[in-house]
Design a protein around this motif. Structure first.
Motif, PDB file in Angstrom:
ATOM      1  N   CYS A 127       0.847  -1.185   0.000  1.00  0.00           N
ATOM      2  CA  CYS A 127       0.000   0.000   0.000  1.00  0.00           C
ATOM      3  C   CYS A 127       0.889   1.243   0.000  1.00  0.00           C
ATOM      4  O   CYS A 127       1.834   1.335   0.783  1.00  0.00           O
ATOM      5  CB  CYS A 127      -0.897   0.003   1.229  1.00  0.00           C
ATOM      6  N   ASN A 129       0.067   4.086   0.925  1.00  0.00           N
ATOM      7  CA  ASN A 129      -0.293   4.962   2.036  1.00  0.00           C
ATOM      8  C   ASN A 129       0.287   4.466   3.365  1.00  0.00           C
ATOM      9  O   ASN A 129       0.916   5.233   4.093  1.00  0.00           O
ATOM     10  CB  ASN A 129      -1.819   5.073   2.128  1.00  0.00           C
ATOM     11  N   CYS A 130       0.086   3.153   3.684  1.00  0.00           N
ATOM     12  CA  CYS A 130       0.508   2.665   5.001  1.00  0.00           C
ATOM     13  C   CYS A 130       1.570   1.574   4.928  1.00  0.00           C
ATOM     14  O   CYS A 130       2.083   1.133   5.947  1.00  0.00           O
ATOM     15  CB  CYS A 130      -0.698   2.182   5.799  1.00  0.00           C
ATOM     16  N   CYS A 152      -6.180  -1.057  -0.319  1.00  0.00           N
ATOM     17  CA  CYS A 152      -5.562  -1.570   0.897  1.00  0.00           C
ATOM     18  C   CYS A 152      -6.667  -2.026   1.847  1.00  0.00           C
ATOM     19  O   CYS A 152      -7.618  -1.295   2.096  1.00  0.00           O
ATOM     20  CB  CYS A 152      -4.724  -0.472   1.558  1.00  0.00           C
ATOM     21  N   CYS A 155      -5.803   0.134   5.601  1.00  0.00           N
ATOM     22  CA  CYS A 155      -6.177   1.545   5.738  1.00  0.00           C
ATOM     23  C   CYS A 155      -7.270   1.945   4.748  1.00  0.00           C
ATOM     24  O   CYS A 155      -7.722   3.088   4.751  1.00  0.00           O
ATOM     25  CB  CYS A 155      -4.949   2.447   5.600  1.00  0.00           C
TER      26      CYS A 155
HETATM   27 ZN   LIG Z   1      -2.867   0.958   3.502  1.00  0.00          ZN
END
Ligand SMILES: [Zn+2]
Lengths: 166, 278
Positions: A127, A129-130, A152, A155
């Motif tokens: 992911c 983002n995370c 994801c 998140c």
């Molecule tokens: Zn994520």
């Protein structure tokens, strides 16, 4: 094949690095590996570029942008679109991969892993983002022909994955 | 030294004749190559147009985007082929002229690709039956003695392998899905089966180009095609059709009624506003 095989005049590198992919503005066309050669002959620059995907609508724009950037540096230029050897995601530079990730696009895995991800639903794409690998393929085709859509599961961030072309 | 005028005339005549012969041979070779390129490109053009029709009409947003991406890939490949055909024709016809300004009988795509988007099962079955052929064809075209065609093939093959994965996946998903999805996919496969044999027919241009080492001998692809397709259908819990009756004609320009309507839409802009560019 590595990017070192490109025949690019050193003087032109900073100019070409200033031209970005119109669909992924954080990525310069040099980091994308789209420029195959750029040589100066009698103040005219001959540039060879290769498309990422056949139908990539960005290629015409990239050609125009290169011309404009070279014009500003007082060079005339000729752009040639070449198909051989075919572009591969291996030509994206490490700096380019980093820029992709920071922009929210997961960089391409190697061909085997790519197959596992797109065909067998293996969860290995990180992911953007995370960083979780608990991600799910939403569609094999994304916002442009070169990407697939992921989400994801941790998140919930939806993001693009740059498909491996080899 | 005296010059024999007759002798000079004879030798000039012989030379002219030789040049004329060579130029006829070159023209013939070019004509065959031109038609050969069109035979490949028309399949992708017409299928690309069909998939493009789904823009905004796909069953879900994701599949809608997938179908139009496939369409875009095909159109991109078509451009490379028609740009090359335009160079071979060398008579001022542009890629747009070749793509947009021919009459129905001059399109030589196979009947399979012009079949309508009846429902999503039908659309995916059509895509699958073509993709399996397309991929095998491109693998061989990569070995062509014609460097432009082999370059286009190596470029396209990467894209088409994604198409084939996508359509195979849907055939499996719908075949091995609910009773309704299985019925629809089976009906689609049964209906489209009759158009598969034509993929392996050879035109005159095909034969000439195979002899030159430029073209792909499609007859050699047939067995592995049916083997692969049958395996996948079985995996998808679908019946492999047994019908031995096959439709043909597309490669000779004799089409089903669907192509005319497609061309009306495809050519509308170019005929209404001549000389528009892609
Ligand atoms: Zn994520």
């Amino acid at each position: 094949m590595t990017t070192t095989e490109q025949d690019i005049d050193k003087k032109l590198i900073p100019i070409l690095e200033g031209v970005s992919d119109p669909e992924i503005p954080v990525l310069s066309i040099m980091d994308m590996g789209v420029v195959r050669s750029a040589v100066i002959k009698d103040n005219t620059v001959k540039v060879q570029i290769t498309p990422t995907y056949s139908g990539c609508p960005a290629m015409d724009v990239i050609g125009d942008d290169i011309k404009a950037a070279l014009k500003e540096a007082e060079y005339n230029s000729e752009i040639e679109l070449i198909l051989h050897p075919a572009w591969t995601t291996d030509w994206i530079t490490p700096r380019g991969r980093k820029a992709l990730e920071e922009y929210g696009i997961a960089a391409p895995l190697d061909a085997e892993a790519d197959k596992d991800v797109l065909l067998n639903g293996k969860r290995i794409v990180k992911c953007t983002n995370c960083g979780s690998q608990n991600t799910r393929l939403v569609s094999q085709f994304g916002s442009t022909a070169c990407k697939a859509q992921f989400q994801c599961e941790d998140c919930q961030e939806p993001f693009d994955y740059f498909k491996c072309l080899k | 030294m005296s010059i024999d005028r007759d002798e000079i005339e004879i030798s000039l005549k012989a030379r002219c004749e030789a040049i004329r012969k060579v130029s006829i041979e070159v023209n013939m070779k070019n004509e065959n190559l031109y038609n050969y390129i069109l035979g490949i490109a028309d399949n992708s053009l017409i299928l690309g147009q069909r998939m493009g029709e789904l823009c905004g009409h796909g069953p879900t947003l994701e599949t809608d985007i997938a179908c139009t991406n496939i369409s875009l890939d095909l159109f991109g490949q078509v451009r490379s082929y028609f740009q090359y055909a335009s160079k071979i024709a060398g008579d001022g016809r542009t890629e747009d002229d070749i793509a947009m300004l021919r009459k129905e009988r001059e399109y030589i795509n196979v009947l399979l690709v012009e079949q309508p988007n009846t429902d999503f099962a039908y659309t995916m079955a059509r895509q699958f039956l073509f993709d399996v052929y397309h991929l095998a064809f491109l693998v061989e075209l990569q070995k062509s003695a014609d460097l432009t065609l082999s370059a286009i093939a190596s470029k396209s093959i990467k894209e088409v392998s994604y198409h084939e994965r996508f359509s195979s996946d849907w055939v499996k998903r719908l075949g091995d899905g609910t009773e309704e999805s299985n019925t629809k996919m089976q009906e689609a496969i049964d209906a489209l089966w009759t158009y598969t044999d034509e993929l392996f027919h050879q035109t005159e241009a095909d034969k000439a180009m195979v002899a030159e080492g430029i073209g792909v001998d499609v007859t050699k692809l047939k067995d592995s095609y049916y083997r692969h397709v049958s395996e996948l259908l079985e995996e998808a819990t679908l019946q492999v059709p047994e019908s031995k009756y096959f439709q043909k004609g597309g490669k000779e320009g004799i089409h089903t009624e669907h192509l005319g309507y497609m061309l009306a839409e495809l050519q509308y802009m170019q005929r209404t506003y001549p000389n528009m560019e892609w």
